[in-house]
Scaffold this active site. Structure first.
Site, PDB file in Angstrom:
ATOM      1  N   ARG A  34      10.014  34.839  -7.717  1.00  0.00           N
ATOM      2  CA  ARG A  34      10.239  35.313  -6.307  1.00  0.00           C
ATOM      3  C   ARG A  34      11.414  35.948  -6.073  1.00  0.00           C
ATOM      4  NH1 ARG A  34       6.528  32.548  -2.854  1.00  0.00           N
ATOM      5  NH2 ARG A  34       7.984  33.251  -1.322  1.00  0.00           N
ATOM      6  N   ARG A  61       8.334  38.607  -1.210  1.00  0.00           N
ATOM      7  CA  ARG A  61       7.379  38.181  -0.529  1.00  0.00           C
ATOM      8  C   ARG A  61       8.245  38.074   0.949  1.00  0.00           C
ATOM      9  NH1 ARG A  61       3.036  38.341  -1.784  1.00  0.00           N
ATOM     10  NH2 ARG A  61       2.855  36.271  -2.995  1.00  0.00           N
ATOM     11  N   ARG A 196      -5.736  24.261  -7.342  1.00  0.00           N
ATOM     12  CA  ARG A 196      -4.866  24.542  -7.995  1.00  0.00           C
ATOM     13  C   ARG A 196      -5.012  23.978  -9.554  1.00  0.00           C
ATOM     14  NH1 ARG A 196      -0.697  26.779  -5.727  1.00  0.00           N
ATOM     15  NH2 ARG A 196      -0.603  26.776  -3.324  1.00  0.00           N
ATOM     16  N   LYS A 309     -13.924   2.370   2.461  1.00  0.00           N
ATOM     17  CA  LYS A 309     -14.815   1.366   1.498  1.00  0.00           C
ATOM     18  C   LYS A 309     -16.233   1.054   2.432  1.00  0.00           C
ATOM     19  CE  LYS A 309     -11.531  -0.740  -1.337  1.00  0.00           C
ATOM     20  NZ  LYS A 309     -10.849  -1.913  -1.942  1.00  0.00           N
ATOM     21  N   ASP A 350     -14.086  -4.501  -7.698  1.00  0.00           N
ATOM     22  CA  ASP A 350     -12.831  -5.702  -7.308  1.00  0.00           C
ATOM     23  C   ASP A 350     -13.227  -7.255  -7.594  1.00  0.00           C
ATOM     24  OD1 ASP A 350     -11.126  -3.609  -6.346  1.00  0.00           O
ATOM     25  OD2 ASP A 350     -11.492  -3.688  -4.281  1.00  0.00           O
ATOM     26  N   GLY A 381      -9.715  -7.818   3.154  1.00  0.00           N
ATOM     27  CA  GLY A 381     -10.501  -7.150   2.455  1.00  0.00           C
ATOM     28  C   GLY A 381     -10.497  -7.630   0.970  1.00  0.00           C
TER      29      GLY A 381
HETATM   30  P1  NAP Z   1      -6.027  -6.934   4.744  1.00  0.00           P
HETATM   31  O1  NAP Z   1      -7.188  -6.739   4.829  1.00  0.00           O
HETATM   32  O2  NAP Z   1      -5.092  -6.460   5.719  1.00  0.00           O
HETATM   33  O3  NAP Z   1      -5.622  -9.068   4.897  1.00  0.00           O
HETATM   34  C1  NAP Z   1      -4.509  -9.324   4.550  1.00  0.00           C
HETATM   35  C2  NAP Z   1      -4.477 -10.798   4.586  1.00  0.00           C
HETATM   36  O4  NAP Z   1      -3.152 -11.302   4.551  1.00  0.00           O
HETATM   37  C3  NAP Z   1      -5.137 -11.460   5.857  1.00  0.00           C
HETATM   38  O5  NAP Z   1      -5.814 -12.412   5.912  1.00  0.00           O
HETATM   39  C4  NAP Z   1      -3.893 -11.631   6.849  1.00  0.00           C
HETATM   40  O6  NAP Z   1      -3.755 -12.931   7.491  1.00  0.00           O
HETATM   41  C5  NAP Z   1      -2.888 -12.219   5.614  1.00  0.00           C
HETATM   42  N1  NAP Z   1      -1.401 -11.872   5.879  1.00  0.00           N
HETATM   43  C6  NAP Z   1      -0.754 -10.598   5.868  1.00  0.00           C
HETATM   44  N2  NAP Z   1       0.535 -10.847   6.309  1.00  0.00           N
HETATM   45  C7  NAP Z   1       0.520 -12.330   6.434  1.00  0.00           C
HETATM   46  C8  NAP Z   1       1.783 -13.084   6.568  1.00  0.00           C
HETATM   47  N3  NAP Z   1       2.902 -12.515   6.909  1.00  0.00           N
HETATM   48  N4  NAP Z   1       1.552 -14.531   6.554  1.00  0.00           N
HETATM   49  C9  NAP Z   1       0.509 -14.939   6.145  1.00  0.00           C
HETATM   50  N5  NAP Z   1      -0.664 -13.974   6.100  1.00  0.00           N
HETATM   51  C10 NAP Z   1      -0.632 -12.880   6.008  1.00  0.00           C
HETATM   52  O7  NAP Z   1      -5.428  -6.727   3.250  1.00  0.00           O
HETATM   53  P2  NAP Z   1      -6.153  -6.650   1.887  1.00  0.00           P
HETATM   54  O8  NAP Z   1      -6.815  -5.344   1.884  1.00  0.00           O
HETATM   55  O9  NAP Z   1      -7.155  -7.982   1.816  1.00  0.00           O
HETATM   56  O10 NAP Z   1      -5.227  -6.606   0.735  1.00  0.00           O
HETATM   57  C11 NAP Z   1      -4.301  -7.964   0.739  1.00  0.00           C
HETATM   58  C12 NAP Z   1      -3.472  -7.703  -0.741  1.00  0.00           C
HETATM   59  O11 NAP Z   1      -4.375  -7.715  -1.798  1.00  0.00           O
HETATM   60  C13 NAP Z   1      -2.709  -6.431  -0.652  1.00  0.00           C
HETATM   61  O12 NAP Z   1      -1.482  -6.917  -0.481  1.00  0.00           O
HETATM   62  C14 NAP Z   1      -2.898  -5.938  -2.096  1.00  0.00           C
HETATM   63  O13 NAP Z   1      -1.305  -6.111  -2.835  1.00  0.00           O
HETATM   64  C15 NAP Z   1      -3.560  -6.809  -2.828  1.00  0.00           C
HETATM   65  N6  NAP Z   1      -4.710  -6.112  -3.496  1.00  0.00           N
HETATM   66  C16 NAP Z   1      -4.624  -6.025  -4.734  1.00  0.00           C
HETATM   67  C17 NAP Z   1      -5.511  -5.338  -5.478  1.00  0.00           C
HETATM   68  C18 NAP Z   1      -5.772  -5.176  -7.268  1.00  0.00           C
HETATM   69  O14 NAP Z   1      -6.343  -4.416  -7.770  1.00  0.00           O
HETATM   70  N7  NAP Z   1      -4.602  -5.903  -7.584  1.00  0.00           N
HETATM   71  C19 NAP Z   1      -6.829  -4.729  -4.921  1.00  0.00           C
HETATM   72  C20 NAP Z   1      -6.915  -4.899  -3.359  1.00  0.00           C
HETATM   73  C21 NAP Z   1      -5.817  -5.689  -2.713  1.00  0.00           C
HETATM   74  P3  NAP Z   1      -4.387 -12.810   8.793  1.00  0.00           P
HETATM   75  O15 NAP Z   1      -5.787 -12.735   8.868  1.00  0.00           O
HETATM   76  O16 NAP Z   1      -4.020 -14.003   9.794  1.00  0.00           O
HETATM   77  O17 NAP Z   1      -3.869 -11.562   9.469  1.00  0.00           O
END
Ligand code: NAP
Length: 527
Positions: A34, A61, A196, A309, A350, A381
């Site tokens: 270029r 260009r 690409r 999801k 999962d 989740g």
């Molecule tokens: P999510 O739907 O946002 O749920 C998070 C949960 O954690 C809720 O129950 C929340 O409580 C609680 N929480 C968040 N912050 C908190 C804090 N400071 N003190 C106390 N409780 C707290 O998230 P998710 O999708 O379930 O994911 C959660 C974790 O799973 C992620 O950090 C990720 O690292 C892990 N993960 C790992 C895999 C793997 O393949 N290894 C796959 C999926 C997820 P409340 O209900 O009170 O808000």
């Protein structure tokens, strides 16, 4: 055969030649110089082409077409002439269609420099006519392509535009496949990478790549290393099956590195790409339908992550595909598989990954989870899939959550118990699973368990206790360090991640996944 072209923005002669030499080492077969900012030293332009370690494309260009050249058309013509006046000639000159159509002077100057049917003797330089739109898919795109096809001096058609969605890539594939002339059709931006990466599968003349991320010459351009090492450039052909990770954003997903390394390990003809799709269901549906409908793409399935999801379940239901029963009761699926008969299958790998991550180190079958006490920390989740999986295997699950109502709601759906997070020190569970982000990078110094108030079973019988943290970054969380220090067994989140990927891999390839390869790729990426 589609060639790999390194795009180099030239500011000085020797550095450009050095970059071209490095590009050749990385496997580039062609280099695009270029010259937008390198037009005043004409002897250096001649020398650049003559000493180029690779056949080259010369491009100057203009700013009105997204480049940096702001000089006159007469100056540009001088640069093209200088490029063609040395001992060796460029393989291609790239001239914008808009300039070609507008300026008879430009046409009269360029035509003698390039090979075309009216030329008295053969010339080693061919003309690329190009059209770029950095804002949108250009209006009248097909008219532009037909104008390039009709121009007798034009040997190669090149179009590039800012992709509005992943669907634009399919139009680029169609344009390449029509083959009015050898064609380069590229999409730009976050949605444009498939055009690409898959240029070879569809028989484009070439695709462009940068030497490294800081040296891209167009938005969304991959690096040479990504194309060669990550996206299996050398292995791709027209029958290559395409998979991807659908999410928003997906730029930092480890899944492409894991699955592509897996395809390499078992010599499977596949490639796996990031597939960003904005959150709304209509985006998901429109994109996935069109990708599935394009038969030559061989789109075989996808990993599906946040925020899609639930959308995956709805989509597969609407398409009258099959849904794994437990995925339906979890209310989320993470895997789309297109079966050999074309039917769709949505499943959730999962929960199975979490079950295996716990059972395999303990050398127990899933059935042996029956009656074991499992403490799940969190009610989001990830917890939902894990509670469903362990409850389905008759474990006694108790959910500990900051917001007790959420814990109760989840527990009521899956025959589990619910407690406040504050009650965790009273737990006598055999297995603890952290499903909260507490302790995740960058907040690595925190844990759902406090040092002076460890759960009861950790204190009373640590050798019987397994602690599994779903967090995989860092590899060893504070929670796992605490558990290890009192003698509990620990399982890192990487084991769940590689197992959910492995189950997807097997669904798509019908072959066992190379778990050790997955593990190594992941550990390398996280270290
Ligand atoms: P999510 O739907 O946002 O749920 C998070 C949960 O954690 C809720 O129950 C929340 O409580 C609680 N929480 C968040 N912050 C908190 C804090 N400071 N003190 C106390 N409780 C707290 O998230 P998710 O999708 O379930 O994911 C959660 C974790 O799973 C992620 O950090 C990720 O690292 C892990 N993960 C790992 C895999 C793997 O393949 N290894 C796959 C999926 C997820 P409340 O209900 O009170 O808000």
């Amino acid at each position: 055969m589609t060639r790999l072209a390194a795009a180099i923005m030239v500011d000085a002669l020797e550095p450009a030649l050095a970059e071209a030499a490095r590009a050749a080492e990385f496997g580039a077969e062609l280099v695009e110089y270029r010259l937008d900012r390198f037009t005043s030293d004409l002897p250096a332009v001649t020398e650049l082409v003559s000493r180029s370690p690779l056949p080259c494309i010369i491009t100057v260009r203009p700013s009105w077409e997204g480049g940096h050249f702001a000089g006159s058309e007469a100056d540009r013509i001088d640069v093209f002439r200088a490029a063609c006046s040395g001992a060796r000639r460029p393989a291609y000159l790239d001239v914008e269609l808009a300039a070609w159509e507008k300026s008879a002077t430009l046409r009269a100057a360029i035509e003698p420099l390039v090979d075309h049917p009216g030329q008295a003797k053969a010339i080693d330089t061919a003309l690329i006519l190009s059209s770029h739109d950095f804002e949108q898919r250009p209006p009248r795109l097909m008219q532009r392509i037909m104008a390039m096809a009709d121009a007798s001096a034009c040997r190669v058609i090149k179009v590039a535009w800012q992709a509005r969605s992943l669907r634009d890539n399919l139009e680029a594939f169609d344009i390449i496949t029509q083959q009015y002339k050898p064609t380069i059709a590229l999409c730009m931006g976050q949605f444009g990478q498939p055009a690409r990466v898959l240029a070879k599968k569809f028989g484009a003349l070439l695709t462009f790549a940068a030497l490294d991320e800081r040296k891209t010459t167009a938005p969304g351009q991959p690096t040479l290393n990504e194309l060669k090492q990550l996206y299996r450039w050398d292995k791709q052909n027209r029958n290559t099956c395409v998979f991807g990770v659908i999410g928003y954003p997906v730029g930092h997903s480890l899944s492409p590195a894991i699955h592509n390394a897996g395809f390499d390990a078992i010599d499977y003809n596949g490639v796996y790409l990031p597939m960003p799709i904005p959150p709304e269901y209509e985006h998901f549906k429109a994109t996935v339908i069109t990708w599935l409908d394009m038969a030559p793409l061989h789109f075989g399935g996808a990993s599906v992550t946040i925020p899609h999801k639930q959308n995956l379940l709805r989509f597969v239901e609407e398409q009258q595909g099959e849904i794994e029963p437990l995925a339906a009761s979890i209310g989320a699926a993470n895997t789309l598989t297109r079966r050999d008969d074309g039917s769709l299958y949505a499943s959730n790998t999962d929960y199975a990954a979490a079950l295996d991550a716990v059972c395999e180190p303990l050398s127990i079958a899933r059935e042996e989870l029956a009656g074991r006490k499992v403490a799940v920390i969190g009610a989001g989740g990830a917890a939902r899939a894990i509670v469903a999986g362990f409850s389905a295997h008759n474990a006694q699950v108790t959910i500990y959550n900051r917001t007790p109502d959420r814990a109760h709601e989840l527990a009521s759906q899956f025959n589990a118990q619910a407690e406040s997070l504050n009650a965790l020190p009273d737990s006598d569970a055999d297995v603890f699973i952290n499903c909260t982000p507490i302790g995740m990078h960058p907040s690595v110094g925190v844990s759902p368990v406090t040092d002076d108030n460890l759960p009861r079973s950790w204190r009373d019988r640590p050798g019987d206790v397994v602690v599994f943290d779903t967090i995989y970054n860092p590899l060893e969380t504070k929670l796992l360090q605490q558990a290890k220090s009192v003698g509990c067994r620990t399982i890192p989140g990487t084991e769940m991640f590689i197992r959910q990927a492995a189950a997807q891999f097997t669904l798509w390839t019908n072959q066992p996944a190379p778990l050790d390869v997955f593990r190594n790729v992941m550990l390398n990426a996280l270290q």
